[in-house]
Motif scaffolding. Structure first.
Motif, PDB file in Angstrom:
ATOM      1  N   UNK A   1      -5.440   3.873  -3.274  1.00  0.00           N
ATOM      2  CA  UNK A   1      -4.792   4.683  -2.145  1.00  0.00           C
ATOM      3  C   UNK A   1      -4.367   6.102  -2.730  1.00  0.00           C
ATOM      4  N   UNK A   2      -3.878   6.250  -3.844  1.00  0.00           N
ATOM      5  CA  UNK A   2      -3.606   7.368  -4.289  1.00  0.00           C
ATOM      6  C   UNK A   2      -4.746   8.248  -4.523  1.00  0.00           C
ATOM      7  N   UNK A   3      -6.025   7.851  -4.865  1.00  0.00           N
ATOM      8  CA  UNK A   3      -7.352   8.740  -4.985  1.00  0.00           C
ATOM      9  C   UNK A   3      -7.636   8.849  -3.524  1.00  0.00           C
ATOM     10  N   UNK A   4      -7.655   7.993  -2.551  1.00  0.00           N
ATOM     11  CA  UNK A   4      -8.056   8.086  -1.100  1.00  0.00           C
ATOM     12  C   UNK A   4      -7.128   7.655  -0.124  1.00  0.00           C
ATOM     13  N   UNK A   5      -6.046   8.342   0.084  1.00  0.00           N
ATOM     14  CA  UNK A   5      -4.867   7.871   0.922  1.00  0.00           C
ATOM     15  C   UNK A   5      -5.084   7.889   2.281  1.00  0.00           C
ATOM     16  N   UNK A   6      -6.183   8.430   2.726  1.00  0.00           N
ATOM     17  CA  UNK A   6      -6.777   8.418   4.133  1.00  0.00           C
ATOM     18  C   UNK A   6      -7.679   7.166   4.621  1.00  0.00           C
ATOM     19  N   UNK A   7      -8.039   6.285   3.576  1.00  0.00           N
ATOM     20  CA  UNK A   7      -8.855   5.443   3.781  1.00  0.00           C
ATOM     21  C   UNK A   7      -8.188   3.883   4.222  1.00  0.00           C
ATOM     22  N   UNK A   8      -8.564   3.946   5.633  1.00  0.00           N
ATOM     23  CA  UNK A   8      -7.804   2.871   6.403  1.00  0.00           C
ATOM     24  C   UNK A   8      -7.991   1.510   5.676  1.00  0.00           C
ATOM     25  N   UNK A   9      -9.061   1.249   5.133  1.00  0.00           N
ATOM     26  CA  UNK A   9      -9.470  -0.026   4.798  1.00  0.00           C
ATOM     27  C   UNK A   9      -8.742  -0.650   3.161  1.00  0.00           C
ATOM     28  N   UNK A  10      -8.368   0.459   2.601  1.00  0.00           N
ATOM     29  CA  UNK A  10      -7.453   0.196   1.342  1.00  0.00           C
ATOM     30  C   UNK A  10      -6.141  -0.281   1.875  1.00  0.00           C
ATOM     31  N   UNK A  11      -5.548   0.504   2.771  1.00  0.00           N
ATOM     32  CA  UNK A  11      -4.419  -0.107   3.393  1.00  0.00           C
ATOM     33  C   UNK A  11      -4.499  -1.412   3.860  1.00  0.00           C
ATOM     34  N   UNK A  12      -5.457  -1.710   4.551  1.00  0.00           N
ATOM     35  CA  UNK A  12      -5.821  -2.890   5.079  1.00  0.00           C
ATOM     36  C   UNK A  12      -5.738  -3.987   4.258  1.00  0.00           C
ATOM     37  N   UNK A  13      -6.621  -3.865   3.276  1.00  0.00           N
ATOM     38  CA  UNK A  13      -6.463  -4.776   2.079  1.00  0.00           C
ATOM     39  C   UNK A  13      -5.630  -5.079   1.529  1.00  0.00           C
ATOM     40  N   UNK A  14      -4.641  -4.080   1.269  1.00  0.00           N
ATOM     41  CA  UNK A  14      -3.214  -4.008   0.620  1.00  0.00           C
ATOM     42  C   UNK A  14      -2.343  -5.097   1.502  1.00  0.00           C
ATOM     43  N   UNK A  15      -2.231  -4.857   2.904  1.00  0.00           N
ATOM     44  CA  UNK A  15      -1.497  -5.694   3.794  1.00  0.00           C
ATOM     45  C   UNK A  15      -2.125  -7.252   3.599  1.00  0.00           C
ATOM     46  N   UNK A  16      -3.281  -7.253   3.701  1.00  0.00           N
ATOM     47  CA  UNK A  16      -4.010  -8.837   3.699  1.00  0.00           C
ATOM     48  C   UNK A  16      -3.517  -9.435   2.516  1.00  0.00           C
ATOM     49  N   UNK A  17      -3.455  -8.941   1.149  1.00  0.00           N
ATOM     50  CA  UNK A  17      -3.130  -9.422   0.168  1.00  0.00           C
ATOM     51  C   UNK A  17      -2.030  -9.977   0.080  1.00  0.00           C
ATOM     52  N   UNK A  18      -0.957  -9.033   0.525  1.00  0.00           N
ATOM     53  CA  UNK A  18       0.280  -9.312   0.823  1.00  0.00           C
ATOM     54  C   UNK A  18       0.901 -10.363   1.804  1.00  0.00           C
ATOM     55  N   UNK A  19       0.209 -10.681   2.798  1.00  0.00           N
ATOM     56  CA  UNK A  19       0.273 -11.171   3.768  1.00  0.00           C
ATOM     57  C   UNK A  19      -0.256 -12.898   3.312  1.00  0.00           C
ATOM     58  N   UNK A  20      -1.285 -12.752   2.579  1.00  0.00           N
ATOM     59  CA  UNK A  20      -1.862 -13.951   2.216  1.00  0.00           C
ATOM     60  C   UNK A  20      -1.225 -14.501   1.190  1.00  0.00           C
ATOM     61  N   UNK A  21      -0.650 -13.643   0.212  1.00  0.00           N
ATOM     62  CA  UNK A  21       0.259 -14.414  -0.730  1.00  0.00           C
ATOM     63  C   UNK A  21       1.610 -14.546  -0.585  1.00  0.00           C
ATOM     64  N   UNK A  22       2.070 -14.635   0.666  1.00  0.00           N
ATOM     65  CA  UNK A  22       3.500 -15.191   1.153  1.00  0.00           C
ATOM     66  C   UNK A  22       4.406 -13.937   1.631  1.00  0.00           C
ATOM     67  N   UNK A  23       4.003 -12.788   1.800  1.00  0.00           N
ATOM     68  CA  UNK A  23       4.881 -11.537   1.890  1.00  0.00           C
ATOM     69  C   UNK A  23       4.659 -10.966   2.991  1.00  0.00           C
ATOM     70  N   UNK A  24       4.615 -11.547   4.374  1.00  0.00           N
ATOM     71  CA  UNK A  24       4.276 -10.926   5.467  1.00  0.00           C
ATOM     72  C   UNK A  24       5.177  -9.475   5.969  1.00  0.00           C
ATOM     73  N   UNK A  25       6.487  -9.724   5.454  1.00  0.00           N
ATOM     74  CA  UNK A  25       7.390  -8.386   5.890  1.00  0.00           C
ATOM     75  C   UNK A  25       6.814  -7.370   5.006  1.00  0.00           C
ATOM     76  N   UNK A  26       6.200  -7.562   3.681  1.00  0.00           N
ATOM     77  CA  UNK A  26       6.058  -6.456   2.987  1.00  0.00           C
ATOM     78  C   UNK A  26       4.499  -5.853   3.332  1.00  0.00           C
ATOM     79  N   UNK A  27       3.802  -6.869   4.124  1.00  0.00           N
ATOM     80  CA  UNK A  27       2.536  -6.514   4.676  1.00  0.00           C
ATOM     81  C   UNK A  27       2.409  -5.453   5.780  1.00  0.00           C
ATOM     82  N   UNK A  28       3.525  -5.491   6.508  1.00  0.00           N
ATOM     83  CA  UNK A  28       3.589  -4.720   7.678  1.00  0.00           C
ATOM     84  C   UNK A  28       3.547  -3.245   7.506  1.00  0.00           C
TER      85      UNK A  28
END
Length: 457
Positions: free
Chosen positions: A312-339
């Motif tokens: 994300x630091x290298x490419x902050x405008x890439x929606x799918x890097x942010x999506x994957x970060x949210x997905x990982x947090x959601x699927x590892x039990x941190x839905x609030x952090x995924x928001x």
């Protein structure tokens, strides 16, 4: 002596054999196998779907087909293949994406499949199958009748076998003609959209290498596709005439293609295979993306998140890097952090229904009543943009239940079951919802559509 009952049974068996043989004759036919009991496992990915939509849109326009009426579905299959199943869908295997080293290679394959759609090859081939079934059945009946009339078992068997071979060869010849026509249309669409056919040519050359060791023993009359050498000769002759033959891929498109290839390889192949494709010496964005996904898949989510933060630091405008970060947090039990990362992804890709639904899921997953209205809004918009999401409807049902709006919760449950193919359950929820909804309202009508639905035969 062959009695009439045996004759009917033999004819039915022979036609079934012919049909089974016909199922494999063309790239436009694998879905027929699914209709006969085989299942196709589909993948959903907003990033890949957006990329392939961008690949197909100009080709569909050149073919005179509406982009809104043709969908591309991703298949969880590691082999290099693509096919059409009807007049509305193109199926692309994950393997075709991973093994296409350039956008142009995959675009050439898609252009070929669009050629099948534009020429209506599938419905024509089905009609040809029915015609050949009848002709072959008549030939089989003739063979059986010859045996009954004293022609002898060998003569009858030869006639029956000949009838089946006649039908099979006729269908295969028809399929070869369709493949050649689709190749020619693909070349036409590529030229019309200012794109090179070199990738298409390179793909067919790869297939030729795979076929080379057996080509000396191939009977061209029992092949569903033209022999690779003949096909390549035609494609190369036409492709080199185009002024776009040496036109390179757009660098931005190539970068997106590399990321999707890396994502699919990392999500579908084992860690060793991915590491061979993307060794530590490869410091490209795509390689780092693949390694982040592998870290997540193989039980190291902290490392995966750290790698994603670097991406994300290298490419902050890439929606799918942010999506994957949210997905990982959601699927590892941190839905609030995924928001937060999912909100960012939605802001960067506002039309991606899959990402909005994931955001809605994270909002619901917190159990925070203050976030329920935002969850309903995200899920409703996400489903509206991409209705084929059973999970989205189920999350919406939970959100409505928390608001004590049971009729809309039941309707959402009905829609979720319907989207998942569980029609009986969908009807039960829809009936329950309709009883409490205002007659004639939009929600009541949606419930009524499910209640009155009848599956086509």
């Amino acid at each position: 002596m062959v009695n009439r009952a045996m004759m009917k049974s033999f004819c039915r068996t022979s036609v079934a054999v012919l049909t089974a043989a016909a199922i494999a004759v063309s790239s436009s036919l694998p879905a027929l196998a699914a209709e006969r009991g085989r299942s196709i496992s589909l993948l959903r990915d907003a990033e890949a779907e957006a990329l392939i939509t961008d690949y197909t849109r100009p080709l569909l326009k050149a073919a005179g087909l509406g982009a809104a009426t043709v969908e591309v579905k991703l298949v969880n299959d590691d082999t290099f293949n693509a096919f059409v199943a009807d007049s509305r869908h193109i199926f692309v295997n994950a393997g075709a994406i991973i093994d296409s080293t350039t956008p142009n290679e995959l675009i050439g394959v898609l252009a070929h499949e669009i050629g099948h759609l534009a020429a209506n090859h599938l419905s024509q081939l089905r009609a040809e199958i029915r015609r050949m079934q009848i002709l072959s059945a008549l030939a089989v009946i003739g063979g059986v009748a010859a045996g009954a009339a004293g022609g002898g078992g060998a003569a009858a068997g030869a006639l029956a076998t000949g009838g089946l071979q006649f039908g099979q060869r006729g269908l295969l010849m028809y399929a070869r003609e369709n493949e050649t026509a689709a190749d020619q249309l693909a070349l036409k669409y590529l030229a019309a959209t200012g794109q090179s056919a070199k990738g298409m040519l390179d793909t067919f050359k790869r297939f030729a290498d795979q076929q080379m060791f057996m080509s000396a023993h191939i009977d061209p009359y029992i092949q569903s596709h033209p022999l690779a050498a003949d096909r390549i000769a035609m494609i190369e002759e036409q492709a080199r005439k185009s002024k776009f033959f040496d036109k390179p891929d757009d660098p931005a498109l190539k970068a997106r293609h590399d990321l999707v290839r890396a994502k699919f390889a990392a999500f579908t192949r084992n860690a060793q295979s991915v590491m061979r494709l993307y060794p530590p010496s490869d410091t490209s964005l795509a390689a780092d993306y693949a390694r982040a996904i592998v870290a997540y898949r193989f039980a190291d989510p902290k490392s995966a998140l750290a790698r994603l933060d670097a991406l994300i630091k290298r490419s902050p405008g890439d929606a799918y890097f942010w999506e994957l970060k949210g997905q990982i947090m959601l699927e590892t039990g941190d839905p609030r952090g995924a928001i937060a990362p999912l909100r960012k992804a939605v802001s960067l890709a506002p039309n991606a229904g899959l990402i909005r639904v994931m955001l809605g899921q994270a909002l619901v997953g917190t159990g925070d009543g203050k976030l329920t209205d935002e969850a309903i809004a995200a899920l409703t918009k996400g489903i509206g943009d991409d209705p084929d999401q059973p999970l989205g409807y189920r999350q919406l049902a939970i959100a409505y239940a928390r608001k004590n709006n049971i009729p809309l919760a039941d309707l959402a449950s009905a829609q979720g079951s319907f989207a998942a193919g569980d029609i009986d359950t969908a009807k039960k929820y829809a009936i329950r919802a309709q009883e409490k909804l205002k007659t004639g309202s939009p929600a009541w009508l949606r419930a009524d559509d499910i209640i009155t639905y009848k599956a086509s035969k």
